[in-house]
Scaffold this motif. Structure first.
Motif, PDB file in Angstrom:
ATOM      1  N   ASP A  49       0.973  -1.188  -0.154  1.00 46.48           N
ATOM      2  CA  ASP A  49      -0.179   0.110   0.287  1.00 46.48           C
ATOM      3  C   ASP A  49       0.238   1.417  -0.087  1.00 46.48           C
ATOM      4  O   ASP A  49       0.749   2.574  -0.951  1.00 46.48           O
ATOM      5  N   VAL A  50       1.780   1.110   0.671  1.00 43.17           N
ATOM      6  CA  VAL A  50       3.042   2.523   0.382  1.00 43.17           C
ATOM      7  C   VAL A  50       3.563   2.667  -0.504  1.00 43.17           C
ATOM      8  O   VAL A  50       3.594   3.709  -0.990  1.00 43.17           O
ATOM      9  N   TRP A  51       4.265   1.596  -0.905  1.00 42.06           N
ATOM     10  CA  TRP A  51       4.986   1.921  -2.112  1.00 42.06           C
ATOM     11  C   TRP A  51       3.708   2.187  -3.561  1.00 42.06           C
ATOM     12  O   TRP A  51       4.677   3.105  -4.320  1.00 42.06           O
ATOM     13  N   ARG A  52       2.705   1.571  -3.478  1.00 46.75           N
ATOM     14  CA  ARG A  52       1.565   1.601  -3.960  1.00 46.75           C
ATOM     15  C   ARG A  52       1.089   3.729  -4.452  1.00 46.75           C
ATOM     16  O   ARG A  52       1.474   4.067  -5.399  1.00 46.75           O
ATOM     17  N   THR A  53       1.050   4.424  -3.520  1.00 50.32           N
ATOM     18  CA  THR A  53       1.276   5.548  -3.031  1.00 50.32           C
ATOM     19  C   THR A  53       1.918   6.518  -3.135  1.00 50.32           C
ATOM     20  O   THR A  53       2.325   7.395  -3.739  1.00 50.32           O
ATOM     21  N   ALA A  54       3.078   5.610  -3.212  1.00 47.56           N
ATOM     22  CA  ALA A  54       3.801   6.511  -3.863  1.00 47.56           C
ATOM     23  C   ALA A  54       4.415   6.600  -5.547  1.00 47.56           C
ATOM     24  O   ALA A  54       5.194   7.448  -5.361  1.00 47.56           O
ATOM     25  N   ARG A  55       4.244   5.650  -5.704  1.00 42.99           N
ATOM     26  CA  ARG A  55       4.460   5.017  -7.285  1.00 42.99           C
ATOM     27  C   ARG A  55       3.100   5.863  -7.341  1.00 42.99           C
ATOM     28  O   ARG A  55       3.477   6.893  -8.773  1.00 42.99           O
ATOM     29  N   ASP A  56       2.048   6.498  -7.282  1.00 42.77           N
ATOM     30  CA  ASP A  56       1.353   7.179  -7.234  1.00 42.77           C
ATOM     31  C   ASP A  56       1.354   8.328  -7.757  1.00 42.77           C
ATOM     32  O   ASP A  56       1.129   9.520  -8.265  1.00 42.77           O
ATOM     33  N   SER A  57       2.429   8.669  -6.497  1.00 40.13           N
ATOM     34  CA  SER A  57       2.491   9.511  -6.165  1.00 40.13           C
ATOM     35  C   SER A  57       3.160  10.710  -6.754  1.00 40.13           C
ATOM     36  O   SER A  57       3.701  11.873  -6.986  1.00 40.13           O
ATOM     37  N   LEU A  58       5.026  10.398  -7.267  1.00 41.26           N
ATOM     38  CA  LEU A  58       6.108  10.593  -7.884  1.00 41.26           C
ATOM     39  C   LEU A  58       5.435  11.463  -8.910  1.00 41.26           C
ATOM     40  O   LEU A  58       6.355  12.633  -9.338  1.00 41.26           O
ATOM     41  N   PRO A  59       4.399  11.504  -9.859  1.00 41.50           N
ATOM     42  CA  PRO A  59       4.207  13.371 -10.572  1.00 41.50           C
ATOM     43  C   PRO A  59       3.811  14.618  -9.764  1.00 41.50           C
ATOM     44  O   PRO A  59       4.164  15.033 -10.375  1.00 41.50           O
ATOM     45  N   ALA A  60       3.304  13.900  -8.952  1.00 39.96           N
ATOM     46  CA  ALA A  60       2.497  15.325  -8.454  1.00 39.96           C
ATOM     47  C   ALA A  60       3.915  15.533  -7.727  1.00 39.96           C
ATOM     48  O   ALA A  60       4.072  16.881  -6.862  1.00 39.96           O
ATOM     49  N   LEU A  61       4.773  14.814  -7.431  1.00 39.18           N
ATOM     50  CA  LEU A  61       5.760  14.909  -5.952  1.00 39.18           C
ATOM     51  C   LEU A  61       6.613  15.485  -7.051  1.00 39.18           C
ATOM     52  O   LEU A  61       7.512  17.029  -6.844  1.00 39.18           O
ATOM     53  N   ALA A  62       7.060  15.725  -8.448  1.00 40.88           N
ATOM     54  CA  ALA A  62       8.187  15.955  -9.434  1.00 40.88           C
ATOM     55  C   ALA A  62       7.219  17.593  -8.990  1.00 40.88           C
ATOM     56  O   ALA A  62       8.297  18.697  -9.425  1.00 40.88           O
ATOM     57  N   LEU A  63       6.483  17.327  -9.581  1.00 39.27           N
ATOM     58  CA  LEU A  63       5.527  19.221  -9.954  1.00 39.27           C
ATOM     59  C   LEU A  63       5.238  20.086  -8.784  1.00 39.27           C
ATOM     60  O   LEU A  63       5.832  20.862  -8.873  1.00 39.27           O
ATOM     61  N   ALA A  64       5.550  19.309  -7.526  1.00 40.02           N
ATOM     62  CA  ALA A  64       5.318  20.257  -6.592  1.00 40.02           C
ATOM     63  C   ALA A  64       6.656  20.673  -6.258  1.00 40.02           C
ATOM     64  O   ALA A  64       7.127  21.978  -5.694  1.00 40.02           O
ATOM     65  N   ALA A  65       8.002  19.496  -6.015  1.00 41.51           N
ATOM     66  CA  ALA A  65       9.210  20.036  -6.810  1.00 41.51           C
ATOM     67  C   ALA A  65       9.383  21.480  -6.755  1.00 41.51           C
ATOM     68  O   ALA A  65      10.722  22.367  -6.720  1.00 41.51           O
ATOM     69  N   LEU A  66       9.399  21.451  -8.602  1.00 42.11           N
ATOM     70  CA  LEU A  66       9.156  22.096  -9.277  1.00 42.11           C
ATOM     71  C   LEU A  66       8.982  23.300  -8.745  1.00 42.11           C
ATOM     72  O   LEU A  66       9.544  24.872  -8.924  1.00 42.11           O
ATOM     73  N   THR A  67       7.236  23.426  -8.116  1.00 40.19           N
ATOM     74  CA  THR A  67       7.119  24.607  -7.871  1.00 40.19           C
ATOM     75  C   THR A  67       7.206  25.111  -7.179  1.00 40.19           C
ATOM     76  O   THR A  67       7.705  27.103  -6.257  1.00 40.19           O
TER      77      THR A  67
END
Length: 343
Positions: A49-67
């Motif tokens: 479950d945790v790794w699934r959340t991590a995988r699903d959130s990677l695009p949003a994480l990259a955009l948040a870092a760029l922001t």
């Protein structure tokens, strides 16, 4: 030298532009423990479950870092424009006073970077957009009104970093909401949002202390500047001591724990090491009060704070990986600082 890429790297403070990525990673790690929750009393969340959340959130994480990076770069450009007159008298070696970059070009870069940050936040989600707008408004308020006052200005700088950390938490919430049908929607879209907000608040205080210390770097060495510098370092140290031990990632009786394994044990072993490392760097800061003009002792603690958060709020080993990346960013920023020393 006009318009050269090195002048732009100096204007935008290139070595500092990696720090929002560390902020976002720390907020993302804290959010992980809460994003895997379904409803109160649910079974233990599995590593899958945790790794699934991590995988699903990677695009949003990259955009948040760029922001975060775009917002900080825009703030640096705005700072250069706002201080151009004063820098011409006191710090003529900076890019605008020496003519390496024109003020119109710096102002255009500020607006372009702000637009890029807003675009990334829009793509991430409503929560990120709200945080982005808050950062833009507070940055403008800082340069227009708060900067001339030491304590309010430093509090504003700390709050900006707290918002950066929440960008990472919001990225987790955005991704998790898409696959958790029973997901509750309090302020950040998390089932239990209080602790991520508390950690972001502690980070804001931590950066406020660093800013108070650094704010005296070009002041005359007298009793007043020593008091402000010492107070900043003390606040810095207090937050470091409270953070690793005061807050538990899993509340008593809450069925949200993740599987215990070697990665989590490694996180628990590395946590005191990184904490002592951060405290040791603070002790160096107490040697010279106020600090020198190129001080980095307290400000470099931003990365170490992020690593501590990642290790303290690890979930299935994700925090350990995030902490390693934060420390790599710390090393890269130090190398960049040698190439582009602040003027």
């Amino acid at each position: 030298m006009r318009g050269g890429w090195r002048a732009w790297a100096e204007l935008l403070r290139a070595p500092l532009l990696l720090s929002p990525i560390a902020d976002v990673l720390a907020g993302w790690t804290v959010g992980m423990l809460y994003a895997v929750r379904r409803t109160a009393g649910s079974p233990l969340a599995s590593d899958a479950d945790v790794w699934r959340t991590a995988r699903d959130s990677l695009p949003a994480l990259a955009l948040a870092a760029l922001t975060g990076v775009f917002l900080l770069a825009a703030g640096m450009a705005q700072n250069a424009v706002a201080d151009s007159v004063d820098d011409a008298l006191r710090k003529p070696s900076r890019p605008l006073p020496r003519g390496a970059i024109g003020i119109r070009a710096a102002r255009a870069a500020m607006w372009a970077l702000t637009a890029a940050a807003v675009a990334c936040a829009v793509l991430t989600g409503v929560r990120s957009l709200v945080l982005c707008v808050a950062v833009i408004a507070l940055t403008a308020t800082y340069h227009l009104a708060l900067k001339r006052f030491r304590l309010p200005g430093c509090l504003a700088l700390g709050s900006l970093r707290g918002f950066d950390m929440l960008l990472g938490t919001a990225a987790v919430a955005t991704a998790s909401a898409s696959w958790l049908p029973a997901f509750d929607t309090p302020p950040l879209g998390l089932v239990s949002p209080a602790q991520p907000l508390v950690i972001a608040g502690l980070y804001a205080l931590f950066v406020t202390g660093a800013a108070l210390h650094a704010s005296t770097d070009d002041s005359p060495p007298n009793a007043s500047t020593r008091r402000w510098s010492r107070a900043g370092l003390a606040l810095h140290a207090i937050v470091l001591l409270v953070l690793p031990w005061k807050f538990s990632p899993v509340d008593a009786g809450d069925a949200t724990a993740v599987t215990d394994h070697a990665a989590l044990q490694a996180s628990s072993l590395l946590l005191p090491v990184v904490t002592l490392w951060a405290l040791g760097r603070l002790l160096i800061g107490f040697r010279t009060l106020p600090p020198g003009p190129l001080t980095g002792v307290a400000l470099s603690g931003l990365y170490l704070f992020g690593a501590i958060v990642c290790l303290r709020y690890d979930a299935a080993g994700i925090g350990l990986a995030a902490a390693a990346l934060v420390l790599l960013l710390f090393g890269a920023s130090r190398r960049m600082r040698r190439a582009f020393p602040p003027s």
